[in-house]
Design an enzyme around this catalytic site. Structure first.
Site, PDB file in Angstrom:
ATOM      1  N   ASP A 270       9.915   4.121  12.704  1.00  0.00           N
ATOM      2  CA  ASP A 270      10.569   3.009  13.399  1.00  0.00           C
ATOM      3  C   ASP A 270      11.973   2.689  12.855  1.00  0.00           C
ATOM      4  O   ASP A 270      12.970   2.870  13.542  1.00  0.00           O
ATOM      5  CB  ASP A 270       9.672   1.753  13.456  1.00  0.00           C
ATOM      6  CG  ASP A 270       9.004   1.397  12.136  1.00  0.00           C
ATOM      7  OD1 ASP A 270       9.351   2.019  11.106  1.00  0.00           O
ATOM      8  OD2 ASP A 270       8.161   0.487  12.124  1.00  0.00           O
TER       9      ASP A 270
ATOM     10  N   ASP B  70       0.850  -1.188   0.000  1.00  0.00           N
ATOM     11  CA  ASP B  70       0.000   0.000   0.000  1.00  0.00           C
ATOM     12  C   ASP B  70       0.888   1.241   0.000  1.00  0.00           C
ATOM     13  O   ASP B  70       2.103   1.132   0.131  1.00  0.00           O
ATOM     14  CB  ASP B  70      -0.938   0.021   1.224  1.00  0.00           C
ATOM     15  CG  ASP B  70      -0.199  -0.286   2.512  1.00  0.00           C
ATOM     16  OD1 ASP B  70       0.979   0.128   2.651  1.00  0.00           O
ATOM     17  OD2 ASP B  70      -0.778  -0.937   3.395  1.00  0.00           O
TER      18      ASP B  70
ATOM     19  N   ASP C 139       1.546   4.939   1.760  1.00  0.00           N
ATOM     20  CA  ASP C 139       1.252   5.834   2.864  1.00  0.00           C
ATOM     21  C   ASP C 139       1.747   7.218   2.493  1.00  0.00           C
ATOM     22  O   ASP C 139       2.781   7.361   1.846  1.00  0.00           O
ATOM     23  CB  ASP C 139       1.954   5.346   4.133  1.00  0.00           C
ATOM     24  CG  ASP C 139       1.582   3.905   4.450  1.00  0.00           C
ATOM     25  OD1 ASP C 139       0.402   3.653   4.728  1.00  0.00           O
ATOM     26  OD2 ASP C 139       2.472   3.021   4.374  1.00  0.00           O
TER      27      ASP C 139
HETATM   28  P1  ATP Z   1       3.891  -2.505   4.865  1.00  0.00           P
HETATM   29  O1  ATP Z   1       2.759  -1.558   4.556  1.00  0.00           O
HETATM   30  O2  ATP Z   1       4.601  -3.013   3.671  1.00  0.00           O
HETATM   31  O3  ATP Z   1       3.523  -3.548   5.831  1.00  0.00           O
HETATM   32  P2  ATP Z   1       5.074  -0.145   6.014  1.00  0.00           P
HETATM   33  O4  ATP Z   1       6.501   0.158   6.320  1.00  0.00           O
HETATM   34  O5  ATP Z   1       4.408   0.714   5.009  1.00  0.00           O
HETATM   35  O6  ATP Z   1       5.025  -1.668   5.613  1.00  0.00           O
HETATM   36  P3  ATP Z   1       2.924   0.544   7.775  1.00  0.00           P
HETATM   37  O7  ATP Z   1       2.420  -0.213   8.943  1.00  0.00           O
HETATM   38  O8  ATP Z   1       2.064   0.685   6.579  1.00  0.00           O
HETATM   39  O9  ATP Z   1       4.308  -0.107   7.380  1.00  0.00           O
HETATM   40  O10 ATP Z   1       3.352   1.975   8.306  1.00  0.00           O
HETATM   41  C1  ATP Z   1       3.766   3.012   7.441  1.00  0.00           C
HETATM   42  C2  ATP Z   1       4.971   3.723   8.025  1.00  0.00           C
HETATM   43  O11 ATP Z   1       4.611   4.341   9.263  1.00  0.00           O
HETATM   44  C3  ATP Z   1       6.154   2.851   8.353  1.00  0.00           C
HETATM   45  O12 ATP Z   1       6.958   2.620   7.237  1.00  0.00           O
HETATM   46  C4  ATP Z   1       6.859   3.642   9.416  1.00  0.00           C
HETATM   47  O13 ATP Z   1       7.606   4.694   8.854  1.00  0.00           O
HETATM   48  C5  ATP Z   1       5.692   4.265  10.179  1.00  0.00           C
HETATM   49  N1  ATP Z   1       5.270   3.425  11.319  1.00  0.00           N
HETATM   50  C6  ATP Z   1       4.278   2.507  11.333  1.00  0.00           C
HETATM   51  N2  ATP Z   1       4.148   1.936  12.541  1.00  0.00           N
HETATM   52  C7  ATP Z   1       5.079   2.524  13.333  1.00  0.00           C
HETATM   53  C8  ATP Z   1       5.438   2.374  14.702  1.00  0.00           C
HETATM   54  N3  ATP Z   1       4.805   1.503  15.485  1.00  0.00           N
HETATM   55  N4  ATP Z   1       6.425   3.158  15.173  1.00  0.00           N
HETATM   56  C9  ATP Z   1       7.055   4.064  14.380  1.00  0.00           C
HETATM   57  N5  ATP Z   1       6.763   4.239  13.087  1.00  0.00           N
HETATM   58  C10 ATP Z   1       5.789   3.482  12.558  1.00  0.00           C
HETATM   59 MG    MG Z   2       2.361   0.637   4.420  1.00  0.00          MG
END
Ligand code: ATP
Ligand code: MG
Length: 451
Positions: free
Chosen positions: A156, A64, A66
């Site tokens: 993170d 997805d 963001d």
């Molecule tokens: P994917 O969507 O592929 O699972 P993602 O890295 O995009 O991985 P998401 O859960 O969609 O993960 O979160 C988007 C972004 O928000 C992350 O890449 C990170 O930068 C931030 N993020 C999400 N959860 C946390 C957290 N618990 N602590 C700090 N930053 C976070």
């Molecule tokens: Mg994501």
């Protein structure tokens, strides 16, 4: 370019120009681009951030997209009629385009944990706060907005803190994420211990990304995980269910489960399953292994997976162990089975929530195992037409594949499905009578044999 300089914090970024990175607009979902353009024409700054940028740089398809912006949640909502503000701990805006949701977050700033210790104030007071930490350092409210550079450091892992903008097609790196992508490392931004204490779910995320990307967890990021696993106890079971789903449906469930089991973390999510596998036979371990690798293959083939099926498989070893333990209780087989099923689900609910619709479906898949086996003449057709038949049949095949001895039952149902009326009648006629089955089972119970 001038409009870029306006944004405070931008000067702290390492900027990679269009010709020096591999991301192109064409790889980004048109809906995410729509969000960027609309925010931008309203005078805000907006970036693709997180997994979208990371996965594109790695040459894989993002799950997805963001978006991060300097617009506040209320300002975002005003710009999109399909937008909804969600979350209290961490407010975000969901913008829905049919099945696709673009998650938009406002740049966050650091906030001092010493300012507001939630243990000293009432729950009602937290409600109105933008910032709150527990005494243990856990973030309870994270809605203090800031500049883009601060936003990067609140994320993170370094590989998740890269920003891409369609204004001049620049890629921004504040924390060394590009180097870590090169080196294939998951590195926590800042002090790992403090950051895990702020949000223990980050430990699960480290495992998830390590399994998904095939990256090593950097030494300092890895070291505190076992010692701090207990912090997951303070996470709501609803959030743990959400995380569990992400862990199990991210396309790398098998590897993720293996990694979780290597760390203490596993026993904070799947203790009943891990214990049952340890105490049980190799068939149990194989069933879980196969269920998870099948899930991964289905996701790779862009097929749907249901949490109910996953939990049926993860908890089947628990159910079987319970059933074996209830042998001496002299219960009717059906009653023993129902109790074991209930107890397996109840045990798991101590660790993660499971929404009712999934526990109901899970019970149906299990209950149908008995019906598939009995093949009662009058109910064969209704079993076959049961809305959960397909899942139950798949589960039956999985049990056989794992090594459960079921006398060719899977093949019988395969033939039944493929057969015409005549064939089906023939097959139904060849089933051993239920009465005999029941008598045989009873006899086994008395002699203490396993089913
Ligand atoms: P994917 O969507 O592929 O699972 P993602 O890295 O995009 O991985 P998401 O859960 O969609 O993960 O979160 C988007 C972004 O928000 C992350 O890449 C990170 O930068 C931030 N993020 C999400 N959860 C946390 C957290 N618990 N602590 C700090 N930053 C976070
Ligand atoms: Mg994501």
């Amino acid at each position: 370019m001038n409009s870029e300089i306006e944004l405070a914090g931008l000067e702290k970024a390492t900027v990679i120009k269009r010709d020096n990175h591999s991301i192109s607009r064409k790889q980004i979902s048109p809906n995410a681009l729509k969000v960027l353009y609309r925010l931008s024409s309203a005078g805000f700054h907006a970036y693709i951030v997180g997994g979208g940028v990371r996965d594109l740089l790695l040459g894989t398809k993002p799950k997805d997209f963001d978006v991060a912006t300097n617009a506040s949640p209320e300002e975002i909502r005003k710009l999109f009629k399909n937008a909804r503000i969600i979350g209290r701990r961490f407010k975000i805006v969901h913008i829905r385009f049919g099945r696709e949701i673009i998650e938009v977050t406002t740049f966050r700033a650091n906030h001092d944990p010493k300012n507001q210790i939630a243990d000293d104030i009432s729950r009602r007071q937290i409600k109105g706060l933008d910032s709150a930490h527990s005494k243990a350092g856990m973030i309870l409210r994270d809605n203090v907005y800031g500049n883009i550079d601060e936003d990067a450091f609140r994320r993170d892992f370094t590989v998740n803190a890269l920003y891409y903008t369609t204004r001049n097609f620049l890629l921004l790196d504040f924390c060394g994420g590009l180097d870590d992508i090169q080196n294939k490392e998951i590195r926590m931004i800042g002090d790992p211990i403090a950051r895990y204490k702020e949000d223990p779910v980050r430990m699960l995320r480290a495992i998830r990304f390590s399994a998904k990307l095939g990256f090593e967890i950097e030494e300092n990021t890895k070291r505190p995980i076992d010692e701090l696993s207990y912090l997951l106890d303070s996470i709501s079971s609803a959030r743990l269910f959400d995380e569990t789903l992400k862990l199990m449906t991210g396309g790398f469930a098998q590897r993720t489960f293996e990694l979780l089991s290597q760390y203490q973390l596993g026993s904070y999510l799947f203790a009943p399953t891990i214990d049952a596998i340890e105490q049980g036979d190799s068939v149990s371990a194989k069933l879980v292994f196969l269920a998870l690798s099948n899930t991964d293959s289905r996701i790779a083939a862009e097929k749907s997976v249901t949490p109910a099926f996953l939990f049926s498989a993860l908890l089947w070893p628990v159910l079987k162990l319970k059933l074996a333990q209830s042998k001496n209780l002299d219960l009717a087989p059906q009653q023993a089975f129902e109790q074991a099923a209930q107890s397996a689900l109840t045990k798991q609910l101590d660790y993660t929530a499971i929404p009712k619709r999934f526990t109901v479906a899970c019970r149906e898949i299990w209950d149908l195992q008995g019906r598939l086996q009995r093949r009662n003449k009058r109910s064969i057709e209704s079993t076959f037409k049961h809305p959960r038949f397909r899942a139950a049949y798949d589960f039956l095949l999985l049990r056989e594949q794992a090594g459960e001895e079921l006398d060719g039952l899977g093949q019988w149902w395969t033939d039944f499905q493929n057969g015409d009326q005549k064939k089906r009648k023939e097959l139904s006629g060849a089933v051993p009578r239920a009465k005999n089955l029941r008598r045989r089972r009873h006899k086994r119970k008395q002699t203490g044999d396993s089913e």
